[in-house]
Scaffold this active site. Structure first.
Site, PDB file in Angstrom:
ATOM      1  N   CYS A  90       0.826  -1.203   0.000  1.00 55.81           N
ATOM      2  CA  CYS A  90       0.000   0.000   0.000  1.00 55.81           C
ATOM      3  C   CYS A  90       0.866   1.262   0.000  1.00 55.81           C
ATOM      4  O   CYS A  90       1.982   1.260   0.499  1.00 55.81           O
ATOM      5  CB  CYS A  90      -0.865   0.033   1.253  1.00 55.81           C
ATOM      6  SG  CYS A  90      -1.829  -1.450   1.485  1.00 55.81           S
ATOM      7  N   ARG A 123       4.742   0.343  -6.274  1.00 58.18           N
ATOM      8  CA  ARG A 123       4.763  -0.524  -5.089  1.00 58.18           C
ATOM      9  C   ARG A 123       3.793  -1.692  -5.222  1.00 58.18           C
ATOM     10  O   ARG A 123       3.884  -2.654  -4.479  1.00 58.18           O
ATOM     11  CB  ARG A 123       4.383   0.297  -3.845  1.00 58.18           C
ATOM     12  CG  ARG A 123       5.357   1.405  -3.561  1.00 58.18           C
ATOM     13  CD  ARG A 123       4.752   2.411  -2.621  1.00 58.18           C
ATOM     14  NE  ARG A 123       4.597   1.900  -1.272  1.00 58.18           N
ATOM     15  CZ  ARG A 123       5.486   2.049  -0.307  1.00 58.18           C
ATOM     16  NH1 ARG A 123       6.604   2.686  -0.552  1.00 58.18           N
ATOM     17  NH2 ARG A 123       5.265   1.569   0.898  1.00 58.18           N
ATOM     18  N   TRP A 136      -3.019  -2.674  -1.536  1.00 55.68           N
ATOM     19  CA  TRP A 136      -2.643  -4.015  -1.971  1.00 55.68           C
ATOM     20  C   TRP A 136      -3.359  -4.957  -1.004  1.00 55.68           C
ATOM     21  O   TRP A 136      -3.047  -4.983   0.185  1.00 55.68           O
ATOM     22  CB  TRP A 136      -1.129  -4.169  -1.886  1.00 55.68           C
ATOM     23  CG  TRP A 136      -0.590  -5.428  -2.476  1.00 55.68           C
ATOM     24  CD1 TRP A 136      -0.360  -5.681  -3.794  1.00 55.68           C
ATOM     25  CD2 TRP A 136      -0.185  -6.595  -1.769  1.00 55.68           C
ATOM     26  NE1 TRP A 136       0.166  -6.948  -3.951  1.00 55.68           N
ATOM     27  CE2 TRP A 136       0.286  -7.536  -2.724  1.00 55.68           C
ATOM     28  CE3 TRP A 136      -0.160  -6.964  -0.419  1.00 55.68           C
ATOM     29  CZ2 TRP A 136       0.760  -8.794  -2.382  1.00 55.68           C
ATOM     30  CZ3 TRP A 136       0.316  -8.233  -0.082  1.00 55.68           C
ATOM     31  CH2 TRP A 136       0.767  -9.121  -1.060  1.00 55.68           C
ATOM     32  N   ASN A 166      -1.328   1.437   5.888  1.00 55.70           N
ATOM     33  CA  ASN A 166      -0.451   0.489   5.207  1.00 55.70           C
ATOM     34  C   ASN A 166       0.064  -0.472   6.269  1.00 55.70           C
ATOM     35  O   ASN A 166       0.604  -0.042   7.271  1.00 55.70           O
ATOM     36  CB  ASN A 166       0.706   1.289   4.572  1.00 55.70           C
ATOM     37  CG  ASN A 166       1.810   0.408   4.033  1.00 55.70           C
ATOM     38  OD1 ASN A 166       1.661  -0.803   3.949  1.00 55.70           O
ATOM     39  ND2 ASN A 166       2.915   1.028   3.664  1.00 55.70           N
ATOM     40  N   GLY A 167      -0.128  -1.775   6.068  1.00 58.39           N
ATOM     41  CA  GLY A 167       0.340  -2.751   7.056  1.00 58.39           C
ATOM     42  C   GLY A 167      -0.808  -3.589   7.564  1.00 58.39           C
ATOM     43  O   GLY A 167      -1.850  -3.692   6.914  1.00 58.39           O
ATOM     44  N   GLU A 171      17.293 -16.849 -10.604  1.00 57.24           N
ATOM     45  CA  GLU A 171      16.873 -15.464 -10.819  1.00 57.24           C
ATOM     46  C   GLU A 171      16.164 -15.338 -12.176  1.00 57.24           C
ATOM     47  O   GLU A 171      15.150 -14.648 -12.289  1.00 57.24           O
ATOM     48  CB  GLU A 171      18.101 -14.535 -10.711  1.00 57.24           C
ATOM     49  CG  GLU A 171      17.909 -13.104 -11.153  1.00 57.24           C
ATOM     50  CD  GLU A 171      16.843 -12.336 -10.382  1.00 57.24           C
ATOM     51  OE1 GLU A 171      16.276 -12.873  -9.420  1.00 57.24           O
ATOM     52  OE2 GLU A 171      16.551 -11.195 -10.774  1.00 57.24           O
ATOM     53  N   LYS A 211      12.342 -14.047 -12.718  1.00 55.21           N
ATOM     54  CA  LYS A 211      11.974 -12.929 -13.595  1.00 55.21           C
ATOM     55  C   LYS A 211      10.870 -13.354 -14.555  1.00 55.21           C
ATOM     56  O   LYS A 211       9.899 -12.633 -14.773  1.00 55.21           O
ATOM     57  CB  LYS A 211      13.174 -12.423 -14.433  1.00 55.21           C
ATOM     58  CG  LYS A 211      14.249 -11.693 -13.692  1.00 55.21           C
ATOM     59  CD  LYS A 211      13.912 -10.273 -13.318  1.00 55.21           C
ATOM     60  CE  LYS A 211      13.298 -10.186 -11.943  1.00 55.21           C
ATOM     61  NZ  LYS A 211      14.171 -10.183 -10.816  1.00 55.21           N
ATOM     62  N   GLU A 243       7.510 -13.798 -12.758  1.00 54.59           N
ATOM     63  CA  GLU A 243       6.932 -12.536 -12.292  1.00 54.59           C
ATOM     64  C   GLU A 243       6.227 -11.756 -13.389  1.00 54.59           C
ATOM     65  O   GLU A 243       5.152 -11.239 -13.176  1.00 54.59           O
ATOM     66  CB  GLU A 243       8.044 -11.629 -11.726  1.00 54.59           C
ATOM     67  CG  GLU A 243       8.524 -12.003 -10.365  1.00 54.59           C
ATOM     68  CD  GLU A 243       9.461 -10.948  -9.794  1.00 54.59           C
ATOM     69  OE1 GLU A 243      10.537 -10.740 -10.363  1.00 54.59           O
ATOM     70  OE2 GLU A 243       9.098 -10.331  -8.777  1.00 54.59           O
ATOM     71  N   HIS A 300      18.124 -35.949 -11.260  1.00 51.63           N
ATOM     72  CA  HIS A 300      17.512 -36.461 -10.030  1.00 51.63           C
ATOM     73  C   HIS A 300      16.017 -36.141  -9.965  1.00 51.63           C
ATOM     74  O   HIS A 300      15.428 -36.185  -8.896  1.00 51.63           O
ATOM     75  CB  HIS A 300      18.239 -35.887  -8.814  1.00 51.63           C
ATOM     76  CG  HIS A 300      19.678 -36.276  -8.754  1.00 51.63           C
ATOM     77  ND1 HIS A 300      20.095 -37.554  -8.460  1.00 51.63           N
ATOM     78  CD2 HIS A 300      20.806 -35.568  -9.019  1.00 51.63           C
ATOM     79  CE1 HIS A 300      21.419 -37.614  -8.514  1.00 51.63           C
ATOM     80  NE2 HIS A 300      21.868 -36.413  -8.862  1.00 51.63           N
ATOM     81  N   LYS A 310       6.129  -4.000  -5.078  1.00 46.64           N
ATOM     82  CA  LYS A 310       7.560  -3.704  -5.172  1.00 46.64           C
ATOM     83  C   LYS A 310       8.256  -3.921  -3.837  1.00 46.64           C
ATOM     84  O   LYS A 310       9.323  -4.490  -3.767  1.00 46.64           O
ATOM     85  CB  LYS A 310       7.740  -2.256  -5.645  1.00 46.64           C
ATOM     86  CG  LYS A 310       9.194  -1.821  -5.776  1.00 46.64           C
ATOM     87  CD  LYS A 310       9.887  -2.554  -6.906  1.00 46.64           C
ATOM     88  CE  LYS A 310      11.357  -2.202  -7.011  1.00 46.64           C
ATOM     89  NZ  LYS A 310      12.083  -3.224  -7.791  1.00 46.64           N
TER      90      LYS A 310
HETATM   91  O1  M6R Z   1      13.431  -4.697  -1.609  1.00 41.79           O
HETATM   92  P1  M6R Z   1      13.968  -6.082  -1.457  1.00 41.79           P
HETATM   93  O2  M6R Z   1      15.212  -6.317  -2.242  1.00 41.79           O
HETATM   94  O3  M6R Z   1      14.135  -6.485  -0.023  1.00 41.79           O
HETATM   95  O4  M6R Z   1      12.851  -7.028  -2.077  1.00 41.79           O
HETATM   96  C1  M6R Z   1      12.975  -8.415  -2.000  1.00 41.79           C
HETATM   97  C2  M6R Z   1      12.003  -9.090  -2.917  1.00 41.79           C
HETATM   98  O5  M6R Z   1      10.683  -8.765  -2.574  1.00 41.79           O
HETATM   99  C3  M6R Z   1      12.244  -8.693  -4.377  1.00 41.79           C
HETATM  100  O6  M6R Z   1      13.552  -8.963  -4.779  1.00 41.79           O
HETATM  101  C4  M6R Z   1      11.263  -9.446  -5.299  1.00 41.79           C
HETATM  102  O7  M6R Z   1      11.555 -10.808  -5.324  1.00 41.79           O
HETATM  103  C5  M6R Z   1      11.314  -8.810  -6.687  1.00 41.79           C
HETATM  104  N1  M6R Z   1       9.974  -8.637  -7.181  1.00 41.79           N
HETATM  105  C6  M6R Z   1      12.108  -9.602  -7.657  1.00 41.79           C
HETATM  106  O8  M6R Z   1      12.043  -9.145  -8.956  1.00 41.79           O
END
Ligand code: M6R
Length: 607
Positions: free
Chosen positions: A2, A27, A74, A98-99, A479, A483, A486, A502, A602
């Site tokens: 949020c 965010r 969110w 927020n929270g 990674e 990506k 996501e 395996h 984010k």
């Molecule tokens: O702000 P941070 O690096 O702590 O965030 C960690 C993860 O939430 C962040 O890397 C998330 O996995 C991204 N969306 C990856 O692209």
């Protein structure tokens, strides 16, 4: 997560509030709303979906007033529908939050028993009713706000306006960040400095537990014990220009192409360009005698930590443990007093990582934070900050933050090796040369854009994709898979290439592309065997390798992406680029919302 914006202004608040929400879009959110005081009365407009929908509502029914609050939500408690969107309001107050309010069920029952009627399924609405009851009982708004905060359990940020008080905004921070912006005859609050960037450059950050009474000309901050305190006002370097897309179609694309520059900016802080000597800020531990390092992070930052694990152990012969932050505290790790825990985070606000940091601190660990946001909670709570200089990262899928984290970890591993005398002067010199060349080599990888776009055509129709790598290419395989998941919503897994036989080998089929990261390092021949095994079972391989590797194994691949030859130490940074671009082009091909993928935020500020 949020986003909050609030204004006690001089002119029309709604356009500025909606504009502020747009800068918090990155965010992640699924509904939005705004409330202002119009002739002393609370009025609000809310909409589910994008801010554009809220703008339509505001255009259809304009919202006047110079004081107001706004929010991107969110969803946690209750679906992303208009009723659950913030601000939540009674006839007396409107709040944005927020929270999570952990004791909301108990408070809701108590307030319902007093006759309060709830209109949403959210935990947040209890704050509006609690404040209303306290004001109805005769408390002044400021005192009611202070008293209400004491009843709330959980981690949150909150802002409120009160009917009949046009020169008043109340806000608090407990866990989730909140910044105060100082204007000329107007004041602002925002979830981060980006939200306030065009409004003011004068920012102060609330400490955890602070709450604040804001008028058009004054800001009065109280700490968690209600004692009046001052918090430093800083000039932020952020400007609207820094957070624009420039000539790029998406923030993610812009951020991928910024990498040569920001990796260079980051490395220059640690590696002296003239002497190539590596220097770290003063550490709270002695690297020579340190027994162990604990690395902790989430998501992409965790994968950076995994690469750091290989590097630090290999170069400095210093044992490293790496943990996913959300698991760290709960496995009750053994942390030696005086040892070093390092936390890696773009935002510096991820609540899992921040809670892990606090846990390690409480166990007597010295804390290092590798963060991109210098004013973040992690930066402020650490004993030493090793900053990344990626600049604001807006795309939800992290790219430049990752490679700058790797740049810091590479510098750290180098410095630790030097301090511990685990490498010869010649080897250190060769390594310094390789580190120094990274930005130029990253530019060369970006020039392979077209080959990567072509490979995306093979990946886009797939339902499942495998990424394989060995050694430091294994975290990059994970990674790459993250990506792709996501932003293209294709299921993908990153595996150590040797582990394929395996289990995952059962998945190999012509419609499951296998992306193999195989730099010419000590593991190349073994990875080449895995390519053979994949090919023998009808799999389609996309090989990411240097010219030597492509000459050896390229004939087995459906497509190849050539990466410049380099010292094996720096390959994780170079091989990150094609997996980012591949995910990007697949997402473009599928027409997804690249910068704001569904369900993602984010900065994840709830557990
Ligand atoms: O702000 P941070 O690096 O702590 O965030 C960690 C993860 O939430 C962040 O890397 C998330 O996995 C991204 N969306 C990856 O692209």
């Amino acid at each position: 997560m949020c986003g909050i914006v609030g204004i006690v202004g001089k002119g029309a608040a709604t356009p500025l509030l909606v504009d502020g929400l747009k800068r918090l879009e990155y965010r992640g959110y699924d509904s939005a709303g705004v409330a202002t005081l119009v002739k002393g009365k609370i009025e609000r407009r809310r909409a589910s979906g994008r801010i554009a929908a809220l703008e339509e509502r505001v255009n259809a029914e304009p919202l006047g007033g110079r004081t107001g609050i706004a929010h991107t939500r969110w969803a946690t408690h209750g679906a992303p529908v208009e009723n659950n969107a913030h601000p939540h309001a009674t006839d007396k107050v409107a709040i944005v939050h927020n929270g999570i309010i952990e004791n909301f069920a108990e408070l809701k029952a108590e307030l319902a028993a007093k006759g309060r009627v709830f209109a949403s399924e959210t935990d947040s609405e209890v704050i509006a009713h609690l404040l209303t009851v306290l004001i109805d009982e005769g408390m002044a708004p400021e005192a009611a706000f202070g008293a209400a905060l004491k009843r709330l359990h959980g981690a949150f940020a909150v802002a409120a306006i009160v009917a009949g008080h046009e020169d008043l905004l109340l806000a608090a921070r407990r866990g989730s960040p909140l910044a105060i912006g100082y204007g000329d005859g107007e004041m602002f609050v925002g979830s981060d400095a980006l939200a306030l960037a065009p409004l003011t450059r004068k920012i102060s950050y609330l400490d955890d537990g602070d709450w604040v009474v804001v008028t058009g000309s004054t800001v009065t901050i109280h700490d968690h014990n209600d004692i009046q305190v001052t918090r430093a006002i800083k000039e932020t370097a952020l400007s609207g220009a820094l957070i624009g897309k420039g000539n790029f179609q998406h923030f993610m694309q812009k951020e991928i192409f910024e990498q040569p520059a920001v990796i260079g900016d980051t490395l220059r802080v640690y590696v002296n360009p003239a002497t190539r000597a590596v220097a770290l800020p003063d550490l709270p531990v002695d690297l020579k005698t340190l027994n162990r390092i604990q690395l902790v992070a989430c998501g992409t930052s965790y994968y950076a930590g995994l690469v750091g694990h290989y590097w630090i152990e290999r170069l400095a012969r210093l044992p490293v443990d790496v943990d996913i932050a959300s698991e760290f505290r709960y496995r009750d790790p053994i942390l030696e007093k005086g040892g070093l825990s390092m936390f890696v985070s773009q935002s510096g606000e991820t609540i899992d990582t921040l809670s892990a940091l606090r846990h390690a601190k409480a166990q007597g660990q010295k804390i290092a934070a590798i963060v991109n946001v210098p004013e973040s909670s992690m930066a402020r709570e650490a004993d030493v900050v090793l900053p990344t200089h990626a600049g604001p990262e807006i795309g939800v899928a992290s790219t430049k933050a990752f490679t700058t984290q790797l740049s810091v970890l590479a510098s750290f591993a180098f410095a630790a090796a030097k301090a511990r005398g685990t490498m010869s002067a010649a080897a250190l010199n060769e390594l310094a040369g390789a580190i120094y060349e990274i930005p130029e080599k990253v530019s060369a990888v970006l020039a392979m854009d077209e080959a990567i776009r072509a490979a995306a055509e093979i990946v886009a129709p797939a339902r499942d994709v495998l990424y394989l790598g060995r050694g430091t290419s294994y975290p990059i395989a994970m990674e790459g898979a993250l990506k792709l998941k996501e932003i293209s919503y294709i299921h993908a897994e990153g595996y150590p290439a040797g582990e394929m036989k395996h289990g995952p080998i059962a998945l190999i089929a012509s419609d499951v592309p296998v992306i193999v990261l195989a730099p010419s390092d000590e593991w190349f021949e073994k990875t080449a065997s895995n390519i053979q095994e994949t090919k023998a079972r009808g799999g389609q391989v996309i090989l990411i390798a240097d010219a030597k590797g492509i000459a050896k194994a390229g004939s087995l691949a459906t497509a190849t992406i050539e990466i410049p030859e380099s010292h094996p130490f720096v390959t994780p940074i170079l091989y990150s680029i094609p997996v980012q671009l591949l995910a990007y082009y697949v997402a473009i091909r599928k027409g997804t919302d690249v910068d704001k993928p569904r369900n993602l935020a984010k900065s994840v500020t709830v557990e």
